[in-house]
Design a protein around this motif. Structure first.
Motif, short mmCIF file in Angstrom:
data_model
loop_
_atom_site.label_atom_id
_atom_site.label_comp_id
_atom_site.label_asym_id
_atom_site.label_seq_id
_atom_site.Cartn_x
_atom_site.Cartn_y
_atom_site.Cartn_z
N ILE A 171 24.78 -12.54 -2.96
CA ILE A 171 24.43 -13.66 -3.83
C ILE A 171 25.47 -13.81 -4.94
N LEU A 172 25.90 -12.68 -5.49
CA LEU A 172 26.93 -12.73 -6.53
C LEU A 172 28.22 -13.32 -5.97
N ASP A 173 28.60 -12.96 -4.75
CA ASP A 173 29.79 -13.53 -4.13
C ASP A 173 29.68 -15.05 -4.03
N ILE A 174 28.50 -15.53 -3.65
CA ILE A 174 28.29 -16.98 -3.55
C ILE A 174 28.42 -17.63 -4.93
N CYS A 175 27.83 -17.00 -5.93
CA CYS A 175 27.93 -17.54 -7.29
C CYS A 175 29.38 -17.63 -7.74
N ARG A 176 30.17 -16.62 -7.43
CA ARG A 176 31.57 -16.61 -7.88
C ARG A 176 32.39 -17.68 -7.20
N ILE A 177 31.99 -18.12 -6.02
CA ILE A 177 32.70 -19.20 -5.33
C ILE A 177 32.37 -20.56 -5.95
N HIS A 178 31.10 -20.77 -6.30
CA HIS A 178 30.65 -22.10 -6.70
C HIS A 178 30.51 -22.30 -8.21
N LEU A 179 30.46 -21.23 -8.98
CA LEU A 179 30.21 -21.35 -10.41
C LEU A 179 31.38 -20.79 -11.21
N ARG A 180 31.47 -21.19 -12.45
CA ARG A 180 32.48 -20.65 -13.34
C ARG A 180 32.04 -19.25 -13.82
N PRO A 181 32.96 -18.40 -14.19
CA PRO A 181 32.59 -17.04 -14.61
C PRO A 181 31.57 -17.01 -15.74
N GLU A 182 31.68 -17.94 -16.68
CA GLU A 182 30.75 -17.94 -17.82
C GLU A 182 29.35 -18.40 -17.42
N GLN A 183 29.19 -18.87 -16.18
CA GLN A 183 27.88 -19.29 -15.70
C GLN A 183 27.12 -18.16 -15.00
N ILE A 184 27.70 -16.98 -14.95
CA ILE A 184 27.13 -15.88 -14.17
C ILE A 184 26.88 -14.68 -15.05
N ALA A 185 25.67 -14.15 -15.00
CA ALA A 185 25.33 -12.87 -15.63
C ALA A 185 24.81 -11.95 -14.54
N VAL A 186 25.03 -10.66 -14.71
CA VAL A 186 24.68 -9.68 -13.69
C VAL A 186 23.87 -8.54 -14.30
N TYR A 187 22.80 -8.17 -13.63
CA TYR A 187 22.06 -6.95 -13.96
C TYR A 187 22.02 -6.12 -12.69
N GLU A 188 22.83 -5.07 -12.64
CA GLU A 188 22.96 -4.26 -11.43
C GLU A 188 22.45 -2.85 -11.67
N THR A 189 21.67 -2.36 -10.71
CA THR A 189 21.23 -0.97 -10.71
C THR A 189 21.71 -0.32 -9.42
N ALA A 190 21.60 1.00 -9.34
CA ALA A 190 21.98 1.71 -8.13
C ALA A 190 21.04 1.35 -6.98
N TYR A 191 21.47 1.64 -5.75
CA TYR A 191 20.67 1.29 -4.57
C TYR A 191 19.31 1.99 -4.58
N ASP A 192 19.20 3.12 -5.32
CA ASP A 192 17.95 3.87 -5.32
C ASP A 192 17.15 3.65 -6.61
N ARG A 193 17.37 2.49 -7.25
CA ARG A 193 16.61 2.13 -8.45
C ARG A 193 16.16 0.68 -8.36
N LEU A 194 14.97 0.43 -8.88
CA LEU A 194 14.48 -0.94 -8.98
C LEU A 194 14.97 -1.57 -10.28
N PRO A 195 15.09 -2.89 -10.31
CA PRO A 195 15.37 -3.53 -11.61
C PRO A 195 14.19 -3.31 -12.54
#
Length: 380
Positions: free
Chosen positions: A96-120
């Protein structure tokens, strides 16, 4: 014609019924005919019924994989002055982040990432939205098939509702497999495809949208011709047609798959999947395979298993031997972690899972691969 029945233990495509396969054998028809338009209209309405959104939502169909529908949604609904928060704890959040980076400007994207073994953490998500009021949309993968965990959809949906943030849910691998009720879980856009828990063929995908959000803003300019969500919806509403050539036979199969879904019932399908998962997890533990994230909420649709540390074990050899017996395994997707994935979706049941476990046990014995059994307590 007899068609060999393969057991696809993969996150999709999934094993389909003979009825769904045969539904593709229909007279040739131009998809511009009214007859086919009425079929599409019925499919659209019934897809929404799967998640109880009849009064509030409408489905927009696309020809393509599930990723096409995800890209159509994100590239269309996040406005030029908007901003999206992407929640990531696996490969599909990163997509999803890859798609956002193609279609949106960098300032339009925020990310909250956790490890694969953690829930948000819902509290952290709410804090981010409180601190950054420019965020207009949030994207979440419900069932993250990187590991098989289930992310906290209900909690995130409530947070988005309170903060007036539009929620985009990638429900690719949970739609029709896990009961979802849009009357209780506020969601603005929910995305899935024809070839996973709905048990149809690959080639069609859809976005189930809140009806009040299906009119584009005045300054809307499409970022894509084919993947214009608003254009696709408006086109169908005007003439019961998809704007571009649809996958005709795949849609006939989807119609048959929806028949099967409603005959089995939502809870009937969910409990069949749950029973198969329980048999799979216990059987794999007895054979010595450990689940990668056993302590997180499980989808009960797919499980990631760690590859054993044994000198005679090779995933490729195991895969090929079981493929010859009609069972398809899926490689892992958790970074550098040595793992593989087994799904229990599709038109399969506990009998098929036990038969697979027997085949796996024979393979291990034939190759002198002896693993210590592992005790496993099933999550509720």
């Amino acid at each position: 014609m007899t068609i060999r029945r393969n057991i696809l233990l993969t996150p999709g495509p999934a094993t389909t019924s003979e009825r769904v396969k045969q539904a593709q054998v229909v007279p040739d028809i131009c998809p511009r005919e009214v007859e086919f338009g009425l079929l599409l209209d019925s499919i659209r309405r019934r897809l929404v019924q799967v998640i109880h959104g009849e009064d509030t939502h409408a489905a927009v169909l696309f020809g393509g994989s599930g990723t096409a529908a995800v890209e159509a949604c994100i590239s269309s609904v996040v406005p030029y002055g908007g901003k999206i928060l992407v929640l990531i704890n696996g490969a599909y959040g990163k997509r999803i982040l890859d798609i956002c980076r193609i279609h949106l400007r960098p300032e339009q994207i925020a990310v909250y990432e956790t490890a694969y073994d953690r829930l948000p953490d819902p509290a952290e998500v709410e804090h981010i939205l409180f601190e950054d009021t420019s965020i207009t949309h949030l994207a979440l993968v419900h069932h993250e098939t990187t590991t098989g965990i289930l992310n906290p959809l209900d909690e995130i949906a409530s947070i988005c509702w309170r903060n007036e943030v539009k929620l985009i849910v990638d429900a690719m691998s949970s739609f029709a497999g896990i009961p979802i009720d849009l009357r209780q879980t506020p969601c603005d856009f929910m995305i899935a495809s024809s070839n996973k828990c709905i048990q149809g063929m690959a080639g069609a995908a859809f976005v189930i949208c809140r009806k009040s959000l299906l009119s584009p803003p005045e300054d809307y300019r499409p970022r894509s011709l084919y993947l214009d969500l608003y254009g696709q919806h408006a086109g169908f509403e005007s003439n019961l047609q998809m704007r571009f050539t649809p996958p005709v036979q795949v849609l006939y199969a989807l119609d048959a798959a929806l028949d099967e879904f409603f005959e089995e019932t939502r809870l009937g399908r969910y409990w069949r999947y749950c029973r198969s998962w329980e048999v799979l997890l216990e059987g794999m533990a007895e054979l010595g395979f450990a689940a990668a994230v056993p302590d997180l909420p499980q989808s009960k649709l797919l499980t990631t298993f760690l590859e054993p540390d044994h000198p005679r074990y090779r995933f490729e050899a195991m895969h090929d031997a079981l493929l010859a017996e009609g069972y398809t395994l899926y490689p892992g997707k958790v970074g550098e972690l040595a793992s593989f994935r087994l799904a229990n979706i599709g038109q399969i049941d506990t009998h098929d899972i036990r038969a697979f476990l027997n085949a796996l046990e024979r393979y291990l014995a034939a190759n002198d691969i002896v693993l210590p059994p592992r005790f496993k307590t099933l999550n509720d």
